[in-house]
Scaffold this active site. Sequence first.
Site, mmCIF file in Angstrom:
data_model
loop_
_atom_site.group_PDB
_atom_site.id
_atom_site.type_symbol
_atom_site.label_atom_id
_atom_site.label_comp_id
_atom_site.label_asym_id
_atom_site.label_seq_id
_atom_site.Cartn_x
_atom_site.Cartn_y
_atom_site.Cartn_z
ATOM 1 N N SER A 139 1.878 85.379 22.195
ATOM 2 C CA SER A 139 0.662 84.286 22.517
ATOM 3 C C SER A 139 1.150 83.015 22.251
ATOM 4 O O SER A 139 1.987 82.864 21.555
ATOM 5 C CB SER A 139 -0.680 84.805 21.656
ATOM 6 O OG SER A 139 -1.552 83.978 21.957
ATOM 7 N N TYR A 152 -4.511 85.366 13.052
ATOM 8 C CA TYR A 152 -3.946 86.048 14.452
ATOM 9 C C TYR A 152 -2.667 84.925 14.632
ATOM 10 O O TYR A 152 -1.503 85.843 15.171
ATOM 11 C CB TYR A 152 -5.069 85.403 15.511
ATOM 12 C CG TYR A 152 -4.728 85.828 17.071
ATOM 13 C CD1 TYR A 152 -4.328 87.078 17.373
ATOM 14 C CD2 TYR A 152 -4.637 84.829 17.890
ATOM 15 C CE1 TYR A 152 -3.873 87.651 18.564
ATOM 16 C CE2 TYR A 152 -4.245 85.252 19.436
ATOM 17 C CZ TYR A 152 -3.752 86.608 19.470
ATOM 18 O OH TYR A 152 -3.432 86.995 20.886
#
Length: 254
Positions: A139, A152
């Site tokens: 990501s 995250y």
Amino acid sequence: MTATGTPIAVVTGASSGIGAATARQLAAAGYRVVLTARRKDRIEALAAEINEAGHQATAYPLDVTDRAAVDAFATAFRTIAVLVNNAGGALGADPVATGDPADWRQMYETNVIGTLNLTQALLPALDASGDGTVVVLSSTAGHGTYEGGAGYVAAKNGARIIAETLRLEIVGRPVRVIEIAPGMVKTEEFATTRFGGDTEKAAKVYAGVAEPLTADDVAETITWAVTRPPHVNIDLLIVRPRAQASNTKVHREL
């Protein structure tokens, strides 16, 4: 095609979103896709859809964090052409001071340990194909932090480092390692899951953004990278919508 017939592509987290879209596109590109996820009904329905379209797909319910189950899954294959480590996800958006350690642990287990489990278990079959590809879906969170995202971000940094280090360690072997790092992608579940089912909070993530990326956009990127000639390795591909200049700079028309 491999010498043994239709090349096999394993896609984790294939029950929805980017995983499901990637499975459809790889199947259309000529791979026999093996769909893994915990939700058996979802992947069986997707496999049926792909097969009815004239392609090849098999569903295999699997929790990527269960190493014994992953090892059992790996015994079914002699060769594999592609592994797409897509299973992952985000939980919560609390600051470091108040973040839930259970959420952090679950994100790490899925995004990092899950990727490690599948890659370790299937690397021999990828090697045996003579032309294997490992894809790690990280990501943009793995390339830049933001407030409320530390858990995250930490997990996706872990996934990124697996890709970078593996590439160094297996150079000279017939396996490529590709990292795809998407930015803002609007799927049916990602933000809703992150905010514990709160659809109002989830909607605010995309508020005013005319065209976030779609699951199909990312799947097309993955498929393009995987289908390059064998000597071409796409080490890292960061893909964002035009409206997103960074993790913290997004153009919104409100």
